[in-house]
Write a protein that holds these residues in place. Structure first.
Motif, PDB file in Angstrom:
ATOM      1  N   ALA A 116       0.690  -1.316  -0.072  1.00 24.09           N
ATOM      2  CA  ALA A 116      -0.148   0.056  -0.062  1.00 24.09           C
ATOM      3  C   ALA A 116       0.880   1.256   0.065  1.00 24.09           C
ATOM      4  O   ALA A 116       0.591   2.312   0.592  1.00 24.09           O
ATOM      5  N   ASP A 117       1.894   1.171  -0.939  1.00 26.16           N
ATOM      6  CA  ASP A 117       2.933   2.374  -1.015  1.00 26.16           C
ATOM      7  C   ASP A 117       2.360   3.365  -1.920  1.00 26.16           C
ATOM      8  O   ASP A 117       3.032   4.458  -2.050  1.00 26.16           O
ATOM      9  N   GLY A 118       1.111   3.386  -2.387  1.00 31.25           N
ATOM     10  CA  GLY A 118       0.725   4.330  -3.520  1.00 31.25           C
ATOM     11  C   GLY A 118       0.649   3.701  -4.728  1.00 31.25           C
ATOM     12  O   GLY A 118       0.593   4.365  -5.847  1.00 31.25           O
ATOM     13  N   THR A 119       1.405   2.354  -4.974  1.00 26.71           N
ATOM     14  CA  THR A 119       1.625   1.812  -6.104  1.00 26.71           C
ATOM     15  C   THR A 119       1.029   0.641  -6.266  1.00 26.71           C
ATOM     16  O   THR A 119       0.751   0.209  -5.020  1.00 26.71           O
ATOM     17  N   SER A 120       1.014  -0.312  -7.492  1.00 23.66           N
ATOM     18  CA  SER A 120       0.523  -1.649  -7.638  1.00 23.66           C
ATOM     19  C   SER A 120       1.409  -2.153  -8.490  1.00 23.66           C
ATOM     20  O   SER A 120       1.678  -1.726  -9.694  1.00 23.66           O
ATOM     21  N   ILE A 121       1.865  -3.566  -8.164  1.00 28.62           N
ATOM     22  CA  ILE A 121       2.581  -4.205  -9.205  1.00 28.62           C
ATOM     23  C   ILE A 121       1.904  -4.692 -10.260  1.00 28.62           C
ATOM     24  O   ILE A 121       2.346  -5.113 -11.076  1.00 28.62           O
ATOM     25  N   TYR A 122       0.477  -4.486 -10.103  1.00 25.67           N
ATOM     26  CA  TYR A 122      -0.185  -5.275 -11.114  1.00 25.67           C
ATOM     27  C   TYR A 122      -0.938  -4.264 -11.951  1.00 25.67           C
ATOM     28  O   TYR A 122      -1.858  -4.301 -12.886  1.00 25.67           O
ATOM     29  N   GLU A 123      -0.428  -2.856 -11.727  1.00 23.69           N
ATOM     30  CA  GLU A 123      -1.295  -1.694 -12.459  1.00 23.69           C
ATOM     31  C   GLU A 123      -1.186  -1.599 -13.789  1.00 23.69           C
ATOM     32  O   GLU A 123      -2.152  -1.612 -14.666  1.00 23.69           O
ATOM     33  N   ASN A 124      -0.010  -1.845 -14.355  1.00 26.50           N
ATOM     34  CA  ASN A 124      -0.020  -1.899 -15.925  1.00 26.50           C
ATOM     35  C   ASN A 124      -0.601  -2.927 -16.436  1.00 26.50           C
ATOM     36  O   ASN A 124      -1.371  -2.858 -17.590  1.00 26.50           O
ATOM     37  N   ALA A 125      -0.395  -4.154 -16.037  1.00 26.62           N
ATOM     38  CA  ALA A 125      -1.232  -5.214 -16.664  1.00 26.62           C
ATOM     39  C   ALA A 125      -2.675  -5.179 -16.388  1.00 26.62           C
ATOM     40  O   ALA A 125      -3.479  -5.620 -17.518  1.00 26.62           O
ATOM     41  N   LEU A 126      -3.226  -4.531 -15.364  1.00 28.60           N
ATOM     42  CA  LEU A 126      -4.620  -4.372 -15.254  1.00 28.60           C
ATOM     43  C   LEU A 126      -5.077  -3.300 -16.152  1.00 28.60           C
ATOM     44  O   LEU A 126      -6.214  -3.518 -16.933  1.00 28.60           O
TER      45      LEU A 126
ATOM     46  N   LYS B 192      -8.185  -1.940 -21.043  1.00 25.85           N
ATOM     47  CA  LYS B 192      -8.142  -1.251 -22.646  1.00 25.85           C
ATOM     48  C   LYS B 192      -8.212  -2.402 -23.568  1.00 25.85           C
ATOM     49  O   LYS B 192      -9.217  -2.178 -24.719  1.00 25.85           O
ATOM     50  N   ASP B 193      -7.828  -3.453 -23.424  1.00 29.96           N
ATOM     51  CA  ASP B 193      -8.068  -4.583 -24.423  1.00 29.96           C
ATOM     52  C   ASP B 193      -9.588  -5.155 -24.463  1.00 29.96           C
ATOM     53  O   ASP B 193     -10.209  -5.615 -25.486  1.00 29.96           O
ATOM     54  N   TYR B 194     -10.140  -5.129 -23.105  1.00 29.62           N
ATOM     55  CA  TYR B 194     -11.617  -5.589 -22.885  1.00 29.62           C
ATOM     56  C   TYR B 194     -12.359  -4.576 -23.667  1.00 29.62           C
ATOM     57  O   TYR B 194     -13.388  -5.250 -24.527  1.00 29.62           O
ATOM     58  N   VAL B 195     -12.182  -3.401 -23.590  1.00 30.23           N
ATOM     59  CA  VAL B 195     -12.963  -2.353 -24.310  1.00 30.23           C
ATOM     60  C   VAL B 195     -12.880  -2.526 -25.734  1.00 30.23           C
ATOM     61  O   VAL B 195     -13.766  -2.548 -26.746  1.00 30.23           O
TER      62      VAL B 195
ATOM     63  N   TYR C 162     -10.210   9.069 -17.740  1.00 26.80           N
ATOM     64  CA  TYR C 162     -10.570   7.807 -18.749  1.00 26.80           C
ATOM     65  C   TYR C 162     -11.939   7.478 -18.167  1.00 26.80           C
ATOM     66  O   TYR C 162     -12.763   6.721 -18.981  1.00 26.80           O
ATOM     67  N   PHE C 163     -12.238   7.245 -16.757  1.00 25.89           N
ATOM     68  CA  PHE C 163     -13.421   6.586 -16.327  1.00 25.89           C
ATOM     69  C   PHE C 163     -14.556   7.675 -16.193  1.00 25.89           C
ATOM     70  O   PHE C 163     -14.397   8.801 -15.783  1.00 25.89           O
ATOM     71  N   ALA C 164     -15.719   7.218 -16.275  1.00 20.19           N
ATOM     72  CA  ALA C 164     -16.902   8.176 -16.524  1.00 20.19           C
ATOM     73  C   ALA C 164     -17.132   8.276 -14.942  1.00 20.19           C
ATOM     74  O   ALA C 164     -17.886   9.450 -14.660  1.00 20.19           O
TER      75      ALA C 164
END
Length: 436
Positions: free
Chosen positions: A265-275, A280-283, A316-318
Motif C-alpha cells: 500500500a505504498d501508493g503503487t501496485s505491481i499489477y497496475e500496468n497489466a490491469l 483497454k483490451d477488453y474495451v 478515462y473513467f466516467a
C-alpha cells in the motif's frame, strides 16, 4: 353365546379398520425399487458470501407432489478445505426449512417428479452453509460433502419409497455466478484471471462496470471475486435495469492489488500496468462497450486500486465508486488530487471500520476533493454495517451486525443515497447517469 359372537365381530371389524389404515398410511405398502440416487447443490451469493441454500435430490423414481416434506430427510454435511494440512473443517446437520417434489432443475412439478428440493436454513454466522472457506488470508471453494438420509417413507399409489441414503454428488449450480464467463490474460510476466458478464444483445452500446476485489479474493479462480461477497449482484436483473444492460468485468490479482513496487500500500501496485492493459483490451474487443460510460469501483484492497487507476488515468473513467478504500490520504499529493477530481467519485465507508479507518483514508481525501473544487463527489459514511433485509438479528433483536469494514454490502444492495439536484438519488442511479 351371543356375547362371544359380538366380541368376535368387534375383533374382525377392528382388524379390517387397521388394515385399511395401514394401506392408507403406507405402513404395509409394497417397497418400491429405485434407480441410483444422487444430489446437486444450489449456491447463492448472500450479503456475507456464498451459501448453499438448497440440495436437489434425485430420488431414483417418480413420486407424487406432496409426498416429500421437510421432515422426510436428514441433511448432513462434512466440510473440507484441501489447501490445508488438516483439511477437515467440521460437520453437522443442516436445517431443512421447506421441501417439495421437482424436476431435475429444481422447479416444482404439478403432479409427479423424480426429484426433491430441500431448502436449507442459512445465516451469516453459520459456517455449515458456506460454500467457501477463508484461510491464510484467501478464500477458496470448500469441498462440501453431503449425506441425505431418509427419515420417513415416501408414499405413492404403487407403494412406498424408504431407506434412501443419498451421498453421490452430481454437480452444482451457482446462481448468477454461472452467468459469468472466466478467462485469463497475460501481459509480460503477469497473468490476470477475470470473470465477465455480457448483457443480452440489444441495439445500443452498453456501459462497462469494473469491480476490483478485496484482499481475500486474490488467486487464479476468478469466480472467487464475485462470490466471496455479493459482487455477482452487478449482473442481477435489478442492477442491470439501472443501466439498460451493462457489461461487468471483475479482474483478479494473483495476490493483492495493494502489493506496491516498494512495499504494501505504498501508493503503487505491481499489477497496475497489466490491469490497465486488460481493461483497454477488453474495451477494444467488445465493440458495443460505450467508452464514455466505463465505471470503476472496488472494496478495500480493490478500493485502493480504484483510487490508483483514477489517479493515473485522469478522465478515462466516467465515474469511480471506491468502497472502504485503502489508499491512505498521506500517500496522495496535491497534484494527485487534481488528477483524481477529473473523475466523478462516490466514496462509501463505515465509521466503525477498524481495518481501513475512514478517518485516515476516505474522509480526509473526500474533504480535499471538495477543497480542490470537485463538483461531482459524494460520500456515504455509515455508522456501522448491519443487516437491512430484516431477516437476521442479534440475540437482543437488533439487526445483525457485520464487521465495520464490510461496507461493500451497502454497495451491492444499492443502499448509498445522496440528495442531488433536490432529489434523493441512489448510487446506481447516479452511476448509470454518468457519461464523459
Amino acid at each position: 353365546m351371543k356375547k362371544k359372537k359380538w366380541m368376535k365381530s368387534v375383533v374382525t371389524m377392528g382388524s379390517a379398520a387397521l388394515l385399511t389404515l395401514s394401506i392408507g398410511t403406507g405402513a404395509f405398502a409394497k417397497e418400491l425399487p429405485t434407480k441410483p440416487t444422487s444430489y446437486k447443490t444450489v449456491t447463492e451469493i448472500e450479503d456475507w458470501g456464498a451459501a448453499i441454500t438448497k440440495v436437489i435430490v434425485d430420488l431414483g423414481r417418480p413420486v407424487p407432489v406432496g409426498s416429500v416434506t421437510k421432515d422426510t430427510f436428514n441433511v448432513h454435511v462434512k466440510r473440507y478445505d484441501n489447501r490445508l494440512a488438516n483439511s477437515f473443517l467440521g460437520e453437522g446437520d443442516r436445517v431443512v426449512t421447506n421441501a417439495y417434489v421437482s424436476d431435475k432443475d429444481g422447479n416444482p412439478t404439478k403432479q409427479m417428479g423424480q426429484y426433491a428440493v430441500l431448502e436449507l436454513k442459512i445465516t451469516p454466522n453459520d459456517s455449515l452453509g458456506s460454500g467457501l472457506n477463508y484461510a491464510n488470508g484467501l478464500n477458496a471453494w470448500a469441498d462440501n460433502q453431503y449425506t441425505i438420509t431418509q427419515q420417513k417413507d415416501i408414499v405413492t399409489s404403487a407403494g412406498k419409497v424408504s431407506g434412501l441414503t443419498v451421498n453421490t454428488f452430481a454437480g452444482g449450480t451457482r446462481v448468477l455466478v454461472d452467468d459469468f464467463n472466466t478467462e485469463k490474460a497475460t501481459y509480460g510476466d503477469t497473468t490476470l484471471s477475470y470473470a465477465d458478464f455480457t448483457p443480452k444483445v440489444d441495439n445500443h452500446k452498453n456501459p462497462l462496470i469494473i469491480w476490483l476485489h478485496g484482499g481475500g479474493e486474490g488467486g487464479t479462480d476468478p469466480t472467487i471475486p464475485i462470490s466471496a461477497n455479493k459482487a455477482d449482484s452487478f449482473a442481477s436483473p435489478e442492477t442491470q435495469a439501472y443501466f439498460d444492460g451493462a457489461y461487468v468485468l471483475a479482474p483478479q490479482a494473483p495476490t493483492y492489488w495493494m502489493n506496491g513496487i516498494n512495499g504494501r500500500a505504498d501508493g503503487t501496485s505491481i499489477y497496475e500496468n497489466a490491469l490497465i492493459s486488460l481493461i483497454k483490451d477488453y474495451v477494444a474487443n467488445h465493440k458495443d462497450v460505450d467508452p464514455n460510460r466505463i465505471y470503476v469501483g472496488g472494496d478495500s484492497n480493490g478500493g485502493y486500486m480504484t483510487m490508483v487507476l483514477a489517479r493515473d488515468l485522469p478522465g478515462y473513467f466516467a465515474a469511480a465508486f471506491p468502497t472502504c478504500e485503502g489508499l491512505n490520504d498521506s500517500k496522495i499529493s496535491d497534484a494527485d488530487i487534481q488528477n483524481l477530481i477529473q473523475t466523478p467519485t462516490w466514496f462509501i465507508a463505515a465509521a466503525n471500520d477498524t481495518t481501513l479507518p475512514p478517518a485516515i483514508n476516505t474522509v480526509p481525501t473526500y474533504d480535499r476533493y471538495l477543497q480542490a473544487g470537485a463538483t461531482n463527489v459524494h460520500l456515504s459514511l455509515f455508522d456501522d454495517v448491519h443487516d437491512t433485509t430484516g431477516l437476521y438479528n442479534n440475540a437482543d433483536g437488533t439487526p445483525y451486525q457485520y464487521p465495520g469494514h464490510w461496507s461493500w454490502i451497502y454497495v451491492y444492495n444499492n443502499e448509498p443515497t445522496d440528495t442531488i439536484n433536490g432529489k434523493t438519488t441512489t448510487l446506481m442511479e447516479w452511476l448509470a447517469a454518468q457519461s464523459k
